[in-house]
Design a protein around this motif. Structure first.
Motif, PDB file in Angstrom:
ATOM      1  N   PHE A  23       0.701  -1.266  -0.055  1.00  0.00           N
ATOM      2  CA  PHE A  23       0.058  -0.011   0.118  1.00  0.00           C
ATOM      3  C   PHE A  23       0.775   1.182  -0.016  1.00  0.00           C
ATOM      4  CE2 PHE A  23      -3.052  -3.263   1.442  1.00  0.00           C
ATOM      5  CZ  PHE A  23      -4.051  -2.830   0.648  1.00  0.00           C
ATOM      6  N   SER A  24       1.942   1.028   0.333  1.00  0.00           N
ATOM      7  CA  SER A  24       3.007   2.344   0.236  1.00  0.00           C
ATOM      8  C   SER A  24       3.332   2.863  -1.206  1.00  0.00           C
ATOM      9  CB  SER A  24       4.347   2.285   1.017  1.00  0.00           C
ATOM     10  OG  SER A  24       3.745   2.188   2.602  1.00  0.00           O
ATOM     11  N   SER A  25       3.235   1.780  -2.097  1.00  0.00           N
ATOM     12  CA  SER A  25       3.599   2.010  -3.422  1.00  0.00           C
ATOM     13  C   SER A  25       2.888   1.561  -4.762  1.00  0.00           C
ATOM     14  CB  SER A  25       5.059   1.220  -3.631  1.00  0.00           C
ATOM     15  OG  SER A  25       5.259   0.040  -3.328  1.00  0.00           O
ATOM     16  N   PHE A  26       1.859   1.068  -4.570  1.00  0.00           N
ATOM     17  CA  PHE A  26       0.829   0.358  -5.463  1.00  0.00           C
ATOM     18  C   PHE A  26       0.362   1.663  -6.388  1.00  0.00           C
ATOM     19  CE2 PHE A  26      -2.824   1.486  -2.916  1.00  0.00           C
ATOM     20  CZ  PHE A  26      -3.912   1.905  -3.834  1.00  0.00           C
ATOM     21  N   PRO A  27       0.277   2.808  -5.846  1.00  0.00           N
ATOM     22  CA  PRO A  27       0.047   3.988  -7.025  1.00  0.00           C
ATOM     23  C   PRO A  27       0.881   4.160  -8.069  1.00  0.00           C
ATOM     24  CG  PRO A  27      -0.686   4.483  -4.639  1.00  0.00           C
ATOM     25  CD  PRO A  27       0.099   3.423  -4.549  1.00  0.00           C
ATOM     26  N   ILE A  28       2.066   4.154  -7.342  1.00  0.00           N
ATOM     27  CA  ILE A  28       3.402   4.130  -8.362  1.00  0.00           C
ATOM     28  C   ILE A  28       3.378   3.131  -9.428  1.00  0.00           C
ATOM     29  CG2 ILE A  28       5.863   4.690  -8.372  1.00  0.00           C
ATOM     30  CD1 ILE A  28       5.478   5.027  -5.228  1.00  0.00           C
ATOM     31  N   VAL A  29       2.957   2.094  -9.084  1.00  0.00           N
ATOM     32  CA  VAL A  29       3.003   0.903  -9.936  1.00  0.00           C
ATOM     33  C   VAL A  29       1.848   1.126 -10.923  1.00  0.00           C
ATOM     34  CG1 VAL A  29       2.582  -1.616 -10.323  1.00  0.00           C
ATOM     35  CG2 VAL A  29       3.949  -0.977  -8.323  1.00  0.00           C
ATOM     36  N   LEU A  30       0.698   1.858 -10.749  1.00  0.00           N
ATOM     37  CA  LEU A  30      -0.413   1.837 -11.565  1.00  0.00           C
ATOM     38  C   LEU A  30       0.073   3.127 -12.554  1.00  0.00           C
ATOM     39  CD1 LEU A  30      -3.419   1.467  -9.352  1.00  0.00           C
ATOM     40  CD2 LEU A  30      -2.380  -0.163 -11.179  1.00  0.00           C
ATOM     41  N   GLN A  31       0.804   4.321 -11.976  1.00  0.00           N
ATOM     42  CA  GLN A  31       1.298   5.323 -12.791  1.00  0.00           C
ATOM     43  C   GLN A  31       2.105   4.746 -13.822  1.00  0.00           C
ATOM     44  OE1 GLN A  31       2.413   8.801 -10.797  1.00  0.00           O
ATOM     45  NE2 GLN A  31       0.436   9.372 -10.850  1.00  0.00           N
ATOM     46  N   GLY A  32       3.186   3.931 -13.514  1.00  0.00           N
ATOM     47  CA  GLY A  32       4.247   3.363 -14.168  1.00  0.00           C
ATOM     48  C   GLY A  32       3.665   2.410 -15.522  1.00  0.00           C
ATOM     49  N   LEU A  33       2.482   1.525 -15.168  1.00  0.00           N
ATOM     50  CA  LEU A  33       1.893   0.962 -16.253  1.00  0.00           C
ATOM     51  C   LEU A  33       1.261   1.854 -16.996  1.00  0.00           C
ATOM     52  CD1 LEU A  33       1.031  -2.302 -14.178  1.00  0.00           C
ATOM     53  CD2 LEU A  33       2.672  -1.832 -15.643  1.00  0.00           C
ATOM     54  N   ASN A  34       0.519   2.740 -16.689  1.00  0.00           N
ATOM     55  CA  ASN A  34      -0.287   3.854 -17.317  1.00  0.00           C
ATOM     56  C   ASN A  34       0.534   4.460 -18.204  1.00  0.00           C
ATOM     57  OD1 ASN A  34      -2.790   2.990 -16.199  1.00  0.00           O
ATOM     58  ND2 ASN A  34      -2.725   4.505 -14.542  1.00  0.00           N
ATOM     59  N   ALA A  35       1.555   4.946 -17.773  1.00  0.00           N
ATOM     60  CA  ALA A  35       2.717   5.624 -18.798  1.00  0.00           C
ATOM     61  C   ALA A  35       3.165   4.857 -19.909  1.00  0.00           C
ATOM     62  CB  ALA A  35       3.785   6.127 -17.747  1.00  0.00           C
ATOM     63  N   MET A  36       3.311   3.427 -19.583  1.00  0.00           N
ATOM     64  CA  MET A  36       3.718   2.829 -20.786  1.00  0.00           C
ATOM     65  C   MET A  36       2.709   2.246 -21.804  1.00  0.00           C
ATOM     66  SD  MET A  36       6.967   2.108 -20.417  1.00  0.00           S
ATOM     67  CE  MET A  36       7.025   3.879 -20.042  1.00  0.00           C
ATOM     68  N   ALA A  38      -0.423   0.785 -20.727  1.00  0.00           N
ATOM     69  CA  ALA A  38      -1.401  -0.324 -20.450  1.00  0.00           C
ATOM     70  C   ALA A  38      -3.012   0.276 -20.115  1.00  0.00           C
ATOM     71  CB  ALA A  38      -0.971  -0.905 -18.960  1.00  0.00           C
ATOM     72  N   SER A  39      -3.754  -0.693 -20.683  1.00  0.00           N
ATOM     73  CA  SER A  39      -5.351  -0.352 -20.482  1.00  0.00           C
ATOM     74  C   SER A  39      -5.394  -0.689 -18.968  1.00  0.00           C
ATOM     75  CB  SER A  39      -5.847  -1.396 -21.479  1.00  0.00           C
ATOM     76  OG  SER A  39      -6.014  -2.770 -20.989  1.00  0.00           O
ATOM     77  N   ALA A  40      -6.937  -0.385 -18.620  1.00  0.00           N
ATOM     78  CA  ALA A  40      -7.194  -0.565 -17.274  1.00  0.00           C
ATOM     79  C   ALA A  40      -7.079  -2.128 -17.191  1.00  0.00           C
ATOM     80  CB  ALA A  40      -8.748  -0.116 -17.283  1.00  0.00           C
ATOM     81  N   GLN A  41      -7.371  -2.879 -18.034  1.00  0.00           N
ATOM     82  CA  GLN A  41      -7.144  -4.544 -17.717  1.00  0.00           C
ATOM     83  C   GLN A  41      -5.785  -4.889 -17.445  1.00  0.00           C
ATOM     84  OE1 GLN A  41      -9.422  -3.093 -19.914  1.00  0.00           O
ATOM     85  NE2 GLN A  41     -11.346  -3.379 -19.151  1.00  0.00           N
ATOM     86  N   GLU A  42      -5.111  -4.290 -18.469  1.00  0.00           N
ATOM     87  CA  GLU A  42      -3.569  -4.749 -18.068  1.00  0.00           C
ATOM     88  C   GLU A  42      -3.097  -4.114 -16.947  1.00  0.00           C
ATOM     89  OE1 GLU A  42      -2.980  -4.735 -23.390  1.00  0.00           O
ATOM     90  OE2 GLU A  42      -2.702  -2.877 -21.882  1.00  0.00           O
ATOM     91  N   ALA A  43      -3.524  -2.826 -16.737  1.00  0.00           N
ATOM     92  CA  ALA A  43      -2.746  -2.435 -15.234  1.00  0.00           C
ATOM     93  C   ALA A  43      -3.147  -3.120 -14.059  1.00  0.00           C
ATOM     94  CB  ALA A  43      -3.139  -0.975 -15.267  1.00  0.00           C
ATOM     95  N   ALA A  44      -4.257  -3.540 -14.024  1.00  0.00           N
ATOM     96  CA  ALA A  44      -4.779  -4.583 -13.003  1.00  0.00           C
ATOM     97  C   ALA A  44      -4.191  -5.805 -13.001  1.00  0.00           C
ATOM     98  CB  ALA A  44      -6.278  -4.777 -13.261  1.00  0.00           C
ATOM     99  N   SER A  45      -3.966  -6.386 -14.332  1.00  0.00           N
ATOM    100  CA  SER A  45      -3.211  -7.807 -14.349  1.00  0.00           C
ATOM    101  C   SER A  45      -1.758  -7.474 -13.919  1.00  0.00           C
ATOM    102  CB  SER A  45      -3.508  -8.322 -15.960  1.00  0.00           C
ATOM    103  OG  SER A  45      -2.520  -9.318 -16.319  1.00  0.00           O
ATOM    104  N   GLY A  46      -0.955  -6.416 -14.409  1.00  0.00           N
ATOM    105  CA  GLY A  46       0.010  -5.802 -14.172  1.00  0.00           C
ATOM    106  C   GLY A  46       0.427  -5.975 -12.647  1.00  0.00           C
ATOM    107  N   LEU A  47      -0.540  -5.096 -11.754  1.00  0.00           N
ATOM    108  CA  LEU A  47      -0.336  -5.166 -10.466  1.00  0.00           C
ATOM    109  C   LEU A  47      -0.578  -6.403  -9.666  1.00  0.00           C
ATOM    110  CD1 LEU A  47      -0.290  -3.056  -7.980  1.00  0.00           C
ATOM    111  CD2 LEU A  47      -3.003  -3.142  -7.935  1.00  0.00           C
ATOM    112  N   MET A  48      -1.524  -7.225 -10.227  1.00  0.00           N
ATOM    113  CA  MET A  48      -1.735  -8.553  -9.687  1.00  0.00           C
ATOM    114  C   MET A  48      -0.518  -9.420  -9.997  1.00  0.00           C
ATOM    115  SD  MET A  48      -4.256 -11.529 -10.958  1.00  0.00           S
ATOM    116  CE  MET A  48      -5.890 -10.608 -10.636  1.00  0.00           C
ATOM    117  N   SER A  49      -0.131  -9.545 -11.009  1.00  0.00           N
ATOM    118  CA  SER A  49       1.021 -10.305 -11.217  1.00  0.00           C
ATOM    119  C   SER A  49       2.396 -10.180 -10.621  1.00  0.00           C
ATOM    120  CB  SER A  49       1.403 -10.538 -12.807  1.00  0.00           C
ATOM    121  OG  SER A  49       1.891  -9.350 -13.557  1.00  0.00           O
ATOM    122  N   ALA A  50       2.690  -8.576 -10.373  1.00  0.00           N
ATOM    123  CA  ALA A  50       3.687  -8.226  -9.559  1.00  0.00           C
ATOM    124  C   ALA A  50       3.476  -8.731  -8.084  1.00  0.00           C
ATOM    125  CB  ALA A  50       3.604  -6.384  -9.848  1.00  0.00           C
ATOM    126  N   ALA A  51       2.293  -8.451  -7.419  1.00  0.00           N
ATOM    127  CA  ALA A  51       2.356  -8.607  -6.292  1.00  0.00           C
ATOM    128  C   ALA A  51       2.233 -10.330  -5.945  1.00  0.00           C
ATOM    129  CB  ALA A  51       1.072  -8.282  -5.677  1.00  0.00           C
TER     130      ALA A  51
END
Length: 387
Positions: A23-36, A38-51
């Motif tokens: 919870f200290s850094s998931f917003p940064i993960v989402l920002q990084g994926l969005n900048a690359m 990623a769609s909403a589904q891809e960003a959710a998948s990226g956060l899930m798979s990273a965790a």
């Protein structure tokens, strides 16, 4: 002797580790994926798979080596992505770059010359590059305080006040404040998705020299210099003796396996490694590996519900999410600046690296982090030869 059942003290430590780490850094993960791109589904998948990747890696490595091996996603790495231009190939190009970074990490663990080369990058320059990456992100909260004061200021104040009591709870407290603000401003909007759990999304990677050099190599360098190498050093400072090459190859392999699902980089942790390795984890050093194991279990649980977290975050003002990311990185940036400017003879090279990286320029398809490290490296070599 070790035991088959984790002591309760290590369970509670693992829960705290996972809460702080996620919870200290998931917003940064989402920002990084969005900048690359990623769609909403891809960003959710990226956060899930990273965790899940870092959770499983922590469980397997800690049980295998009986050491408190805390694993994380690369917060500096995703911060780098957040200020980088998306590849021309789109998110598939970013996936290719993630795979390149993971492969380099595996190679660094298996082939000692590459590992030594990564370790040979001056700490001042690596930290200056990181500080340059973080600077634009750390400015966002104060821009937001002017543009959306009634949303940004409560988050900033919560982060500051909570940090006076315990720095580890400052960002999670800010996340709670942001969640309350989003809920109050949502109106009749449905904050939670119909399905709280969704399958990960596979993205076929696209490889290019530009994305490999412009994104993959800087991601590898910043992750090795600010996460993997310090992570080993932290464990050694508490009397443990990990084998760096094996750990580097393992987290690099985890990165490669999870990259097609959107995860940027899996690496050794530094801050949470200290939480797992000290006497607060367990009085008996032989039992402390259970804290890292349990931290991994809770990471996996958080990852399973990543789609709900991502859906909730999607209803937030982008500046509010930028505020969360910015306050989460201020402490990291302060440490990076201190390390970058710690050696007087190397400050000129470090400052040049920092300002070029912070400029955000892109030349010949290569991002500012590459040019910053290259220019700073030249100045570093010339200055040391002259002396």
């Amino acid at each position: 002797m070790t035991r088959a059942i984790p002591p309760m003290q290590t369970v509670s430590t693992g829960l705290v580790v996972a809460i702080v780490g996620f919870f200290s850094s998931f917003p940064i993960v989402l920002q990084g994926l969005n900048a690359m791109g990623a769609s909403a589904q891809e960003a959710a998948s990226g956060l899930m798979s990273a965790a899940i990747a870092m959770g499983l890696a922590a469980i397997v490595l800690s049980l295998l080596h009986k050491l408190p091996i805390s694993v994380a996603w690369s917060t500096p790495g995703v911060a780098l992505l957040a200020v980088s231009a998306a590849p021309v190939e789109g998110f598939s190009g970013a996936i290719g770059a993630f795979l390149c970074a993971g492969a380099l990490t595996v190679l660094a663990g298996l082939w000692k010359p590459l590992g030594r080369l990564a370790a040979a990058i001056p700490i001042t320059l690596a930290q200056a590059m990181l500080a340059g990456v973080l600077l634009p992100l750390c400015l966002v909260p104060f821009k937001a305080a002017v543009e959306i004061p009634w949303q940004a200021l409560p988050v900033i104040l919560t982060w500051f006040v909570a940090g006076r009591f315990n720095r580890l709870v400052a960002v999670p407290a800010a996340v709670v404040a942001a969640a309350i603000i989003v809920s109050l401003n949502a109106g009749d909007a449905q904050l939670m998705p119909d399905r709280l759990i969704a399958a990960p999304v596979w993205t076929m990677p696209t490889f290019s020299v530009a994305s490999a050099i412009g994104i993959g190599v800087p991601l590898f360098i910043v992750t090795m210099a600010t996460q993997n190498i310090p992570g080993v050093a932290v464990m050694r400072s508490f009397g443990f003796d990990p084998v760096p090459g094996r750990l580097f190859s393992s987290v690099g392999g985890a990165s490669m396996l999870s990259a097609p699902f959107g995860a940027p980089a899996t690496c050794l942790a530094a801050i949470t490694a200290a939480m797992c390795s000290n006497e607060d984890s367990h009085p008996d050093p032989a039992q402390r590996y259970w804290s890292a194991v349990m931290g991994g279990v809770f990471y996996c649980l958080f990852g399973v519900f990543a789609v709900a977290i991502t859906s909730f975050a999607a209803h937030a003002n982008p500046l509010l999410m930028g505020t969360l990311a910015g306050v989460a990185l201020i402490g990291v940036m302060a440490n990076s600046l201190h390390a970058a400017l710690d050696v007087p003879a190397e400050r000129e090279a470090a400052i040049l690296t920092l300002v070029i990286t912070a400029s955000g320029i892109t030349v010949f398809g290569l991002g500012a982090a590459v040019w910053g490290l290259l220019a700073g490296g030249i100045v570093y070599v010339v200055t040391n030869k002259v002396r």
